[in-house]
Design an enzyme around this catalytic site. Structure first.
Site, PDB file in Angstrom:
ATOM      1  N   ASP A  81       0.835  -1.208   0.000  1.00  0.00           N
ATOM      2  CA  ASP A  81       0.000   0.000   0.000  1.00  0.00           C
ATOM      3  C   ASP A  81       0.870   1.258   0.000  1.00  0.00           C
ATOM      4  O   ASP A  81       2.042   1.220   0.389  1.00  0.00           O
ATOM      5  CB  ASP A  81      -0.916   0.002   1.241  1.00  0.00           C
ATOM      6  N   GLY A  96      -5.425   9.397   3.130  1.00  0.00           N
ATOM      7  CA  GLY A  96      -5.749  10.457   2.172  1.00  0.00           C
ATOM      8  C   GLY A  96      -6.877  10.046   1.239  1.00  0.00           C
ATOM      9  O   GLY A  96      -7.644  10.878   0.759  1.00  0.00           O
ATOM     10  N   GLU A 103      -7.602  -0.452   5.481  1.00  0.00           N
ATOM     11  CA  GLU A 103      -6.153  -0.598   5.280  1.00  0.00           C
ATOM     12  C   GLU A 103      -5.505  -1.124   6.564  1.00  0.00           C
ATOM     13  O   GLU A 103      -4.648  -2.007   6.526  1.00  0.00           O
ATOM     14  CB  GLU A 103      -5.542   0.747   4.886  1.00  0.00           C
TER      15      GLU A 103
HETATM   16  C1  5RP Z   1      -5.618   5.797   1.019  1.00  0.00           C
HETATM   17  C2  5RP Z   1      -4.211   5.872   1.437  1.00  0.00           C
HETATM   18  C3  5RP Z   1      -3.179   6.006   0.370  1.00  0.00           C
HETATM   19  O1  5RP Z   1      -2.268   4.977   0.493  1.00  0.00           O
HETATM   20  C4  5RP Z   1      -2.478   7.325   0.513  1.00  0.00           C
HETATM   21  O2  5RP Z   1      -3.449   8.363   0.512  1.00  0.00           O
HETATM   22  C5  5RP Z   1      -1.494   7.553  -0.634  1.00  0.00           C
HETATM   23  O3  5RP Z   1      -2.194   7.764  -1.819  1.00  0.00           O
HETATM   24  P1  5RP Z   1      -1.466   7.912  -3.210  1.00  0.00           P
HETATM   25  O4  5RP Z   1      -0.790   6.617  -3.511  1.00  0.00           O
HETATM   26  O5  5RP Z   1      -2.600   8.228  -4.170  1.00  0.00           O
HETATM   27  O6  5RP Z   1      -0.482   9.055  -3.108  1.00  0.00           O
HETATM   28  O7  5RP Z   1      -3.854   5.833   2.591  1.00  0.00           O
HETATM   29  O8  5RP Z   1      -6.489   5.819   2.116  1.00  0.00           O
END
Ligand code: 5RP
Length: 219
Positions: A81, A96, A103
């Site tokens: 992730d 985000g 998660e």
């Molecule tokens: C989603 C998350 C994502 O891993 C985090 O926001 C990073 O996002 P991106 O890969 O689009 O920069 O925690 O809830």
């Protein structure tokens, strides 16, 4: 290289941690989406995936990767992730994309958390990125007041309902010097479902996309 190219590089680099014949834990966001594209190239060699969001589930299914309910899985070797911030102790801010609770659940089951992120996500101290907190809707004002007492400035994320039917407060103005303590404190507030601090259980491996290539950090 653009930020998206750096995200793509780490998404594909994570493929080397995927063991044939296993179920793979899959995260959410634009970096995780690149990992899903990469994973599709070996879909006939894996059993399938467990997903941390409805969005990732849709993408996995569209690419022909079987998606399992986490309750059917008793062993998950890896969870891959992205992150909004990661510090040198491999602790992260996530959420985000509003998928923080699922998660955290999938990450808890996995033996190894592999964080994939472009170099802009590296920080010395967590907190520049507003800390997401998933909250039961009726507790929004109460939790907001408690977060102010902790020195934060919570902002209601407008027009967002999580996959679990809850709301998100994004907490600004934090300089998180003790991430484990803050994770425990916020998680203990009635009405909080999850705080997007991944400190108690941080990443085991971080793949960081830089213009010079993918940097691997192991705990
Ligand atoms: C989603 C998350 C994502 O891993 C985090 O926001 C990073 O996002 P991106 O890969 O689009 O920069 O925690 O809830």
């Amino acid at each position: 290289m653009t930020q998206d190219e750096l995200k793509k590089a780490v998404g594909w680099a994570a493929l080397k941690y995927v063991q044939p014949g296993t179920v793979v834990g899959v995260g959410t966001g634009s970096t995780a989406a690149h990992f899903i594209d990469a994973l599709a190239t070996m879909k006939h060699q894996i059993e399938g995936a467990v997903s941390s969001s409805e969005a990732s589930t849709l993408k996995l299914k569209a690419l022909g990767i079987p998606v399992f309910d986490l309750n059917e899985i008793d062993d998950l070797s890896i969870y891959v992730d992205g992150a909004d911030e990661i510090n040198p102790q491999m602790q992260m801010i996530k959420g985000g994309g509003a998928a923080l609770t699922r998660e955290k659940i999938v990450a808890a089951v996995a033996h190894k958390f592999i964080c994939i992120a472009d170099a802009s996500k590296e920080v010395d101290v967590l907190g520049r990125f507003p800390l997401p907190v998933e909250v039961i809707p009726m507790a929004r004002a109460y939790v907001g007041r408690e977060l102010v007492k902790l020195g934060g400035l919570p902002e209601y994320r407008q027009h967002v309902v999580t996959d679990n039917g809850n709301i998100i407060l994004d907490v600004h103005n934090l300089r998180i010097l003790d991430p484990i303590a803050l994770e425990r404190t916020i998680n203990a507030l009635p009405g909080v479902v999850t705080v997007g601090l991944f400190a108690t259980r941080g990443a085991d491996i971080a793949l960081i996309g830089t213009p010079d290539g993918v940097k691997t950090i192991e705990k």
